[in-house]
Design a protein around this motif. Structure first.
Motif, short mmCIF file in Angstrom:
data_model
loop_
_atom_site.label_atom_id
_atom_site.label_comp_id
_atom_site.label_asym_id
_atom_site.label_seq_id
_atom_site.Cartn_x
_atom_site.Cartn_y
_atom_site.Cartn_z
N HIS A 1 -34.41 -23.99 19.48
CA HIS A 1 -35.35 -23.22 20.31
C HIS A 1 -34.58 -22.25 21.20
O HIS A 1 -33.56 -22.61 21.80
N ARG A 2 -35.09 -21.05 21.30
CA ARG A 2 -34.42 -20.01 22.10
C ARG A 2 -35.32 -19.44 23.20
O ARG A 2 -34.84 -18.71 24.06
N SER A 3 -36.60 -19.76 23.19
CA SER A 3 -37.51 -19.34 24.25
C SER A 3 -38.28 -20.57 24.72
O SER A 3 -39.20 -21.04 24.04
N ILE A 4 -37.86 -21.11 25.87
CA ILE A 4 -38.38 -22.40 26.35
C ILE A 4 -39.06 -22.19 27.70
O ILE A 4 -38.40 -21.86 28.70
N ALA A 5 -40.35 -22.37 27.75
CA ALA A 5 -41.12 -22.20 28.99
C ALA A 5 -41.04 -23.47 29.82
O ALA A 5 -40.74 -24.56 29.31
N HIS A 6 -41.31 -23.32 31.11
CA HIS A 6 -41.28 -24.49 32.01
C HIS A 6 -42.54 -24.53 32.85
O HIS A 6 -42.89 -23.57 33.52
N LEU A 7 -43.22 -25.68 32.81
CA LEU A 7 -44.34 -25.98 33.70
C LEU A 7 -43.81 -26.94 34.75
O LEU A 7 -43.57 -28.12 34.46
N SER A 8 -43.55 -26.44 35.95
CA SER A 8 -42.91 -27.25 36.98
C SER A 8 -43.93 -28.02 37.80
O SER A 8 -45.13 -27.75 37.76
N PHE B 1 -41.06 -27.24 28.39
CA PHE B 1 -40.59 -28.39 29.16
C PHE B 1 -41.53 -28.57 30.33
O PHE B 1 -41.57 -27.76 31.25
N ALA B 2 -42.33 -29.65 30.30
CA ALA B 2 -43.25 -29.97 31.40
C ALA B 2 -42.56 -30.94 32.34
O ALA B 2 -41.87 -31.87 31.90
N VAL C 1 -41.84 -31.27 25.73
CA VAL C 1 -41.06 -32.36 26.32
C VAL C 1 -41.63 -32.65 27.71
O VAL C 1 -41.98 -31.73 28.45
N GLY C 2 -41.71 -33.92 28.05
CA GLY C 2 -42.15 -34.32 29.38
C GLY C 2 -41.02 -34.93 30.19
O GLY C 2 -39.84 -34.75 29.89
N PHE C 3 -41.41 -35.66 31.24
CA PHE C 3 -40.42 -36.31 32.11
C PHE C 3 -41.11 -37.51 32.76
O PHE C 3 -42.21 -37.39 33.29
N ASP C 4 -40.48 -38.66 32.70
CA ASP C 4 -40.89 -39.93 33.34
C ASP C 4 -40.93 -41.08 32.34
O ASP C 4 -40.62 -42.22 32.70
N ASP C 5 -41.34 -40.83 31.10
CA ASP C 5 -41.59 -41.87 30.11
C ASP C 5 -42.60 -42.88 30.62
O ASP C 5 -42.31 -44.07 30.79
N LEU C 6 -43.81 -42.39 30.85
CA LEU C 6 -44.91 -43.27 31.20
C LEU C 6 -45.09 -44.34 30.12
O LEU C 6 -44.75 -44.12 28.95
N PRO C 7 -45.63 -45.51 30.48
CA PRO C 7 -45.83 -46.55 29.46
C PRO C 7 -46.64 -46.09 28.26
O PRO C 7 -46.44 -46.59 27.15
N ASP C 8 -47.55 -45.12 28.47
CA ASP C 8 -48.38 -44.64 27.37
C ASP C 8 -47.78 -43.46 26.61
O ASP C 8 -48.37 -42.99 25.63
#
Length: 339
Positions: A186-193, A248-249, A276-283
């Motif tokens: 991937h060369r264009s990666i957006a971010h939802l902060s 990347f969220a 891609v997310g962040f936290d690794d929620l149980p679900d």
């Protein structure tokens, strides 16, 4: 019969003292903490109310002198959010294992002014130390106005000259997530902060930037979200993804909303756009598709925090700043971009 007599066994609170003295609870807090710039007449009125209501100042004195109570006070900002809530539970578990009890005071999004009240409430319980789960910069700014004399540890990824700190390395986790996408092509990666008043959101946004800079890739303008799935859904349905092949969220909840929103537009994850997310929620492993994300080891964080706090209580050399490394979990929401 007096108001106090009708209380039964209930101990007068800081709010009761404030009402009796005709001042705000914040003024009472500042008097108890010895703040300057309080009118002497106001200070005397507050102290008189304390005496009249038998609001036990001796317990404050004992706590400020760090008398051992085998109890740690935990101030929790935004306790409904996954990170602060999980951190609190991990600290409670680690404290039990170490023979300490926990007293917690929660601050919600619209009650930042109660941080000083929370500190006073915890200190009056005779706690041996304070642990502050303060994910927002505004909360920490208010905390700095307090002076307790107690060992204090703040859960945040950045070091702090005034307090002990411990955290999961948010920047490293974000970099691992973005580097995974880069390695896939991937060369264009957006971010939802997340909200950038949050230390974690800032660090994750910085990790996204640093990974792109290291790879020589263009950096767009991140969209600032509010941690919720609803915001992620709105982002997924309205954002201009022209040329973008991955997102990347900053947390799993927003990532879930992004996947939903993309599907509403007829875009498939990961065939059209990887997420891609962040936290690794149980679900997270049960999302459709199962979510690639960054796992935070809250148990290890709780143990580390207690180790530092107890060392500080016992007068031993305690780490000023320490971090836990996160772990990238690769699942089905990421794949190589279509050529």
């Amino acid at each position: 019969m007096s108001e106090q007599a009708t209380r039964g066994w209930q101990r007068p609170s800081i709010y009761d003292v404030a009402k009796q003295a005709g001042v705000s609870h914040m003024t009472v807090s500042r008097v108890l903490n010895g703040h300057p710039n309080i009118r002497e007449s106001t200070r005397e009125r507050v102290l008189q109310a304390i005496d009249e209501m038998n609001y036990t100042r001796s317990s404050i004195a004992r706590a400020l002198a760090t008398r051992r109570a085998m109890r740690i006070g935990v101030l929790v900002d935004s306790p409904v959010q996954w990170g602060p809530n999980s951190t609190l539970r991990a600290i409670e578990e680690a404290a039990r294992d170490a023979g300490y009890a926990i007293s917690a005071f929660s601050i919600s999004d619209d009650e930042q002014s109660q941080i000083d009240v929370g500190v006073v409430e915890l200190v009056t319980q005779g706690v041996d130390a304070l642990c502050v789960i303060a994910p927002r910069a505004s909360s920490l700014d208010m905390l700095r106005q307090q002076s307790t004399g107690l060992p204090t540890l703040v859960i945040k990824a950045e070091s702090d000259a005034e307090m002990h700190t411990a955290a999961v390395d948010q920047r490293a986790g974000a970099m691992a997530a973005v580097m995974h996408l880069i390695e896939l092509g991937h060369r264009s990666i957006a971010h939802l902060s997340g909200p950038l008043d949050w230390f974690d959101a800032r660090a994750r946004e910085q990790g996204w930037r640093d990974a792109l800079v290291d790879a020589g890739l263009p950096i767009g303008t991140p969209v600032v979200g509010d941690w919720t799935s609803d915001y992620g859904y709105s982002y997924g349905t309205t954002y201009d993804f022209t040329g973008v092949t991955a997102v990347f969220a900053a947390n799993d909840q927003m990532a879930l909303g992004v996947v939903h929103g993309l599907s509403e537009r007829g875009l498939r994850v990961p065939d059209d756009i990887s997420v891609v997310g962040f936290d690794d929620l149980p679900d997270a492993r049960h999302f459709l598709p199962p979510l690639t994300t960054v796992r935070q080891d809250f148990s290890a964080l709780g143990a580390l925090a207690l180790q530092i706090i107890i060392a500080a209580i016992e007068g031993e050399e305690a780490a000023e700043h320490d971090i836990i490394e996160p772990l990238l979990i690769v699942r089905g929401s990421t794949a190589r971009p279509r050529s």
